[in-house]
Every structure is written in structure tokens, then in C-alpha cells.
Design a protein around this motif. Sequence first.
Motif, PDB file in Angstrom:
ATOM      1  N   GLN A  81       5.279  -5.925   8.891  1.00 52.54           N
ATOM      2  CA  GLN A  81       4.344  -4.853   8.545  1.00 52.54           C
ATOM      3  C   GLN A  81       5.142  -3.649   8.083  1.00 52.54           C
ATOM      4  N   GLY A  83       4.326  -0.090   7.081  1.00 53.04           N
ATOM      5  CA  GLY A  83       3.221   0.864   7.012  1.00 53.04           C
ATOM      6  C   GLY A  83       1.922   0.133   7.216  1.00 53.04           C
ATOM      7  N   THR A  84       1.053   0.260   6.262  1.00 51.65           N
ATOM      8  CA  THR A  84      -0.246  -0.430   6.333  1.00 51.65           C
ATOM      9  C   THR A  84      -0.260  -1.737   5.549  1.00 51.65           C
ATOM     10  N   GLU A  85       0.866  -2.025   4.857  1.00 52.97           N
ATOM     11  CA  GLU A  85       0.922  -3.206   3.987  1.00 52.97           C
ATOM     12  C   GLU A  85       1.795  -4.281   4.628  1.00 52.97           C
ATOM     13  N   PRO A  86       1.314  -5.526   4.691  1.00 50.75           N
ATOM     14  CA  PRO A  86       2.161  -6.624   5.156  1.00 50.75           C
ATOM     15  C   PRO A  86       3.139  -7.048   4.039  1.00 50.75           C
TER      16      PRO A  86
END
Length: 436
Positions: A81, A83-86
Motif C-alpha cells: 500500500q 498511500g491510498t493506492e495499492p
Amino acid sequence: MSLRTPTLLVLALLAPRPGDAAPLSLDRAIQLALAHNELARAADERRLASDARVTRARAYFFPNLVGTASYSRRSTEVTRQLGTEPVTLLRLHGLQATVTLSQTLFDPRSYPLYRQALEDRKATRSSSEHQKRLLRFETAQAFLSTLTLEWVVQSAGRRLALARQNLADARARYGAQLSSSNDVTKAELESAIAERELTRARASVATARLQLGHLLNTEVSDALEVPEPLLALASAKVASSQKLVEEARRQRLDLRASEGQLRALRAFASEPLLRVLPSLVFSGQVKATNEPGFVGKYVDWSLGLSLSWTLFDGGVWYGEWKERRAQTRAAEAETEARSRQVALDVRRALVEIENAQAASRLAQVAVDAAAKNARETAALYRQGLASALENADASTRLFDAEVNFARERYGLAIAYLNLRAALGHDPLPTVEERRS
């Protein structure tokens, strides 16, 4: 029996008869040898191998381009992960392709090695042509040797015909009670000896034709054409020895090959000394993948320079330098010896051709005298003024003189070939040489 001069007999007996196949010329025989003999093909292949070595040595100056590709099947994907993006670090099916370009900008060792390959190619070309030239001379000598033996067969045939005629005369004289039976016995003995000599001569010709056919790699069944231009040039006066020695040193392909090998060894010997200098290599790489990772790039590239040199190799370079220097000095000594051998070959060939020219002239005188003696003795024998032994002896002397004439005549041509070989010329004279 009427006897003609030996030179006319040679031309009459060896000339092709109407309806016969065209005789095999010396020029054609040499062409067949070069086309069919394995030694000529091997010489050409060695020349091609030297060209390939130059191509390999030249590769140092061109870049290398290498492409690689890989595929990986994994048990699970690896994701993180960010931040908010995988972010997928490792996929189940991983693909990667890389293209790498490298160019050596400076490598001091490559220059002497390339120069060595160039000199080796020149030397190999001279050596290969020298081997084919030796094949041409070997074919020419076998051709002339076969002509000599065929002339012996012709002489033996004339001797047998004369012996049989003398035997018929002896029997007629004995039947008329003009001579004793001993004359018939002597004539029979001479006829038997003449037939034996003819059988031996035919066997020698068959063996010589087999040897000539082996060089040509084909069966030789046609008549052989007498190389009159070569025989004429063989009787001409030759130039001074020193002038010919200088010419030979310029023309001899074996000496040129030896000098080329010496230059190649000198270049090869200088290579270890240059190993102490560094080499500079440029490299560039382009990489493509389906796993961008944290960087987030599917395609990436890089450029770089690397400088490297060997600070110490345990003394390998010094040992190789000493070895190659010794090999170079040995080649220098061999080249000097070959240069002196060229002078010896020329001077020895000059002595041989001078002796052969003198012997050929004397053989001509001897065969003319023997032919005259045979005619006179045969006439006296028919008149009862000479014995059968004297008649047989005159026939034997004529046969020996004719055989010696043929051997000296073609021996002179072979001596001339030896001189041309010593000078570095081809066996067949050029058009300019024939005109001069």
C-alpha cells in the motif's frame, strides 16, 4: 629402313593423327590440376580462414548489442500500500526485457591484435598461392616426365621394328647360305631384347600417366602435346645470377609469406606490453517490465562508462612477452635463412640449366651420329660387309642415343622449370616472355 632426323621424328610421332582427339596441352593439364586437386582447394580454404580471422579481430571496434527476455510464474502476487493506492511489486506472470549496448572506446590490446590479423592474412594469401604454384610446377614436371617416357616407347618401337627386319634379313641370308646360323641367333637375341625394352617402356609410361592423373584427379588417356614454346625458351640464354637473385627475392611467394608472418609475430609480441594501460567501455541499457514497483516505470534506461585495467596478473604478461619475443627472433632467423636459400636456389638452377643446355646439344649430335652409323651398318650388313653383331650393336647405340636425347631434351625443360620456380614465376611463360 629409312631414318629421319630425331627432331622431325619427335614431331611426327607425337603429333595428333587425323581423327584423334585433341591432345592434352600443358596449359590444360595445369588448369585441371588447379580445378580438381584437393591441395588447391585446401589452399583456398586456408585463405578464407585468414579472412575470417581478420573479421574476428575487427569486431573489437564495433559495438555489442545483447537482448534478453525473461518470464516468471509466481505462486502469489506481492502488493504494498502506497498511500491510498495499492502497488503491485511482483505479479503472478512477471515479464522483463532488456537491451544492452556496449562499445569499447579504447582498448590498447586490440590494435596490435588487429594488425597481426591483417599481416597474417597477407602471409596466408601468399602461402596459399605458393602452394598452388607448387602444384602447377609438380604437374608440369609430371607432364614432361610422361612425354620423356612416351618418347622412349617410340624409340623402343623403332628398335624392335629394326630388329625384326634384321632378323628377317639374317634368316634370308642364312637360307641363301650367305651367313652362318650364328647371325640368326644374334638377330633373335637382339629382337628379344628390343621387345623386352619396349614392354618396360610401356609399363613406365602407364605408371607416369597414373601419377599425372593423380595430380589432375582425372584419368589421362589423351595424347600429350609437346610444349614447344617452353622447350624453345629453355634453350635461350639466361641473365646474370645477381640480377636474377634480386628478382627472385621480389617475386618468391614463400619468402613474402615468411616476411608477412614475421610482421604478424612482431605485432603479436607487442600486445602484452599494452595490458598495463586501462580500457574504457561505454554501455547503455533499456529495460522494459510489467512490474513497475514503487518507481512506477514500465520502461527505464541507463548510460555508463567504465574504466578498468589489470594492476598485477602474477607475471603472466611478462612471460608471454618473453615467449613471443623469442618466437619473433626465431622467425627473423628463419626469414633470413629463407632469403639466403632463395639466392642458392637461383644459382643452383642456373648451373643446372647451363649443364642441361650443353648436354642437350651433345645429345643431338650423338643421336645424329648414331642414326648415320645405323644406316651405314645396315647397308653394309645387307652387302655382307658387316656382321650381325655389328648391326645389332649399331641398333642398340641408336636406341640409347635416342633415349638419351629425349631425356636431355625434356630434362632441359625441367631444368628451366626449376629456374622459373626459383625465380618465383609460373611454369608457363607469359605472352611477353614468348615474344622476347
